[in-house]
Design a protein around this motif. Structure first.
Motif, mmCIF file in Angstrom:
data_model
loop_
_atom_site.group_PDB
_atom_site.id
_atom_site.type_symbol
_atom_site.label_atom_id
_atom_site.label_comp_id
_atom_site.label_asym_id
_atom_site.label_seq_id
_atom_site.Cartn_x
_atom_site.Cartn_y
_atom_site.Cartn_z
ATOM 1 N N ALA A 30 0.855 -1.184 0.000
ATOM 2 C CA ALA A 30 0.000 0.000 0.000
ATOM 3 C C ALA A 30 0.894 1.237 0.000
ATOM 4 O O ALA A 30 1.812 1.343 0.820
ATOM 5 N N LEU A 31 0.641 2.165 -0.909
ATOM 6 C CA LEU A 31 1.517 3.322 -1.088
ATOM 7 C C LEU A 31 0.912 4.565 -0.445
ATOM 8 O O LEU A 31 -0.203 4.961 -0.786
ATOM 9 N N PRO A 32 1.615 5.176 0.483
ATOM 10 C CA PRO A 32 1.145 6.467 1.011
ATOM 11 C C PRO A 32 1.454 7.572 0.002
ATOM 12 O O PRO A 32 2.565 8.076 -0.081
ATOM 13 N N THR A 33 0.473 7.901 -0.822
ATOM 14 C CA THR A 33 0.668 8.854 -1.909
ATOM 15 C C THR A 33 -0.209 10.080 -1.696
ATOM 16 O O THR A 33 -1.352 9.958 -1.265
ATOM 17 N N THR A 206 -5.618 -1.135 -0.632
ATOM 18 C CA THR A 206 -5.867 0.289 -0.424
ATOM 19 C C THR A 206 -7.301 0.615 -0.831
ATOM 20 O O THR A 206 -7.553 1.098 -1.941
ATOM 21 N N PRO A 207 -8.259 0.343 0.027
ATOM 22 C CA PRO A 207 -9.646 0.660 -0.315
ATOM 23 C C PRO A 207 -9.878 2.164 -0.335
ATOM 24 O O PRO A 207 -9.289 2.909 0.445
ATOM 25 N N VAL A 208 -10.736 2.592 -1.230
ATOM 26 C CA VAL A 208 -11.148 3.992 -1.295
ATOM 27 C C VAL A 208 -12.498 4.108 -0.597
ATOM 28 O O VAL A 208 -13.448 3.399 -0.926
ATOM 29 N N HIS A 221 -10.160 9.531 -0.771
ATOM 30 C CA HIS A 221 -9.869 9.187 0.614
ATOM 31 C C HIS A 221 -9.608 7.687 0.758
ATOM 32 O O HIS A 221 -10.389 6.857 0.282
ATOM 33 N N THR A 222 -8.525 7.345 1.439
ATOM 34 C CA THR A 222 -8.148 5.961 1.742
ATOM 35 C C THR A 222 -7.737 5.880 3.211
ATOM 36 O O THR A 222 -7.533 6.924 3.863
ATOM 37 N N ARG A 240 -20.021 -1.627 -4.252
ATOM 38 C CA ARG A 240 -20.851 -0.464 -3.976
ATOM 39 C C ARG A 240 -20.255 0.789 -4.609
ATOM 40 O O ARG A 240 -19.122 1.177 -4.316
ATOM 41 N N PRO A 241 -21.007 1.462 -5.483
ATOM 42 C CA PRO A 241 -20.454 2.631 -6.178
ATOM 43 C C PRO A 241 -20.148 3.777 -5.216
ATOM 44 O O PRO A 241 -20.852 3.996 -4.227
ATOM 45 N N LEU A 242 -19.098 4.510 -5.539
ATOM 46 C CA LEU A 242 -18.741 5.682 -4.752
ATOM 47 C C LEU A 242 -19.592 6.888 -5.135
ATOM 48 O O LEU A 242 -19.585 7.890 -4.427
#
Length: 455
Positions: A30-33, A206-208, A221-222, A240-242
């Motif tokens: 998971a990348l902290p970007t 990395t879920p949004v 947001h993650t 589930r759509p964002l």
């Protein structure tokens, strides 16, 4: 037989065949970007093709792909590996909905498939690609007419059994050039590696949780924080759509698959199948099946299951009732293989919409693009969808974006309990049509409204 089927299923591994390999890549970190010019949410075929095509079209574009789980872990690594040219879930669906542009859609679909094949060769993606074509079979008398007797490619009962030997076949049709077979997980992993090579950053696990517009910037947001970006592509499909506006546009449907042990030379000879075509029968509730590179038979479909409330959960991927049904139907189709056991069982969720093929759109003042609703035929169509979404984000008017298929949206499904009730009535009606060959009033009404539910 039922006791034996229970024993056979009990001994299978509850894992997708394609993912059950030591060759599966290690998960990416998971990348902290904090910043990217384009953020893609979802690491299945839709997201992977979009990432790759975005860099091919604009090499200096800073692309970040965020996957909640692992690459290819959901529908993209759980399907049968049928990759078709059709963008419309078959000719009948396309002609009935877009008669004036169907020839164009058919051409674009074939060009898209050819480009997909070229891409795998150019990047050296080893996904077991076989250009075998498709065999459609009739297993009930009323299905024969739909295979167009008298037209080139039609096979009578003796001829179709020379291609694949089953006592259930009454007729068939061979189509070449419009379907290839792949190992879908290896295709997904290969696309991810190709995107990596072009500089795409891929973050797994990395879920949004949400997307938010602030001025000219989007905030994604993650759990690791938020990423600011100029543009977002939503490639979450069944999940589930964002975007709230999309939450009634699709329903998640579970599909189930079995895979046999590798067949011996004698067992293969008993079945024939020297052309290694993908096979599908002609019912509303249809099976799809194929030979894998190591000569197993992958056998899936038929029993598409919708759970009340659009529910998605890992527990729903293992359904013994459906596996028993699939196994019994397999042995009925191939009685010469009653000594063959199954080694793998799995399920997965697909997104379906009321027109059975993908739809497209933008939101947040054209800073967000989406494609969903592929209804299980997305292995090839997702590549086309990637270019549509990139065209829309770039504000380009192209042949793709002028299509009525792209400009118009399907009717939504109703909320609960109407969605569940409607789907159950539709499934029973489709099963009755498969038995008797007659569409009842319910199905005819759905036809007129442009609604429905496909297996």
């Amino acid at each position: 037989m039922n006791d034996r089927i229970d024993d056979v299923i009990h001994q299978t591994r509850p894992v997708p065949l394609w993912l059950d390999t030591p060759d599966r890549p290690e998960p990416r970190q998971a990348l902290p970007t904090e910043r990217a010019s384009l953020v893609i949410v979802g690491g299945g075929f839709t997201g992977l093709w979009t990432a790759l095509r975005a860099k091919e079209r604009q090499p200096d574009r800073d692309v970040l792909l965020l996957e909640a789980g692992r690459i290819g872990d959901a529908a993209s690594g759980r399907n049968g590996g049928f990759c078709e040219a059709s963008l419309t879930h078959g000719a009948h669906n396309g002609i009935s909905r877009w008669p004036d542009e169907y020839e164009q859609l058919e051409r674009l679909g074939r060009e898209n498939l050819a480009d997909l094949i070229e891409t795998t060769k150019r990047y050296g993606i080893d996904c077991g690609l076989e250009e075998t074509g498709m065999l459609s079979v009739a297993t009930a008398p009323h299905q024969v007419a739909g295979l167009e007797p008298g037209e080139p490619g039609f096979l009578d009962q003796d001829q179709v059994c020379d291609v694949v030997n089953s006592p259930t076949y009454l007729a068939g049709r061979v189509e070449t050039g419009d379907c290839i077979l792949v190992d879908p997980a290896r295709l997904a992993w290969g696309l991810a590696a190709a995107a990596d090579s072009l500089g795409v950053r891929i973050s797994e696990h990395t879920p949004v949780t949400r997307i938010r517009e602030q001025g000219n910037t989007m905030h994604v947001h993650t759990p690791l924080g938020q990423v600011t970006t100029d543009q977002v592509v939503l490639a979450t499909n069944a999940f589930r759509p964002l975007l709230r506006r999309l939450r009634l546009s699709t329903v998640p449907v579970y599909d189930y698959v079995l895979a046999t042990q590798p067949l011996t030379t004698e067992q293969l000879h008993a079945v024939g199948w020297s052309g290694r075509q993908g096979v599908t029968d002609s019912g509303n509730q249809f099976h799809y099946y194929r030979l894998t590179p190591d000569n197993r038979i992958l056998w899936g479909g038929y029993d598409a299951i919708y759970h009340y409330g659009r529910r998605i959960h890992p527990d729903l991927e293992d359904r013994h009732t459906t596996y028993r049904l699939l196994a019994r139907q397999f042995y009925e189709t191939f009685p010469q293989l009653t000594d063959v056991s199954f080694t793998h069982r799995w399920g997965g969720v697909i997104d379906t919409c009321t027109r059975f093929c993908a739809f497209f759109g933008t939101a947040k003042r054209n800073k967000v693009a989406y494609a969903l609703g592929f209804t299980g035929l997305g292995v090839g169509a997702t590549r086309f969808a990637a270019d549509v979404m990139l065209d829309l984000l770039d504000g380009q008017e192209t042949e793709r974006t002028k299509l009525a298929m792209v400009r118009k949206k399907p009717l939504p499904f109703p909320p609960e309990p109407l969605a569940w009730l409607g789907i159950q009535i539709t499934r029973r009606s489709m099963a009755a049509e498969d038995r008797h060959g007659r569409r009842n009033l319910w199905l005819r009404t759905l036809d007129r409204l442009g609604l429905g539910f496909d297996s």
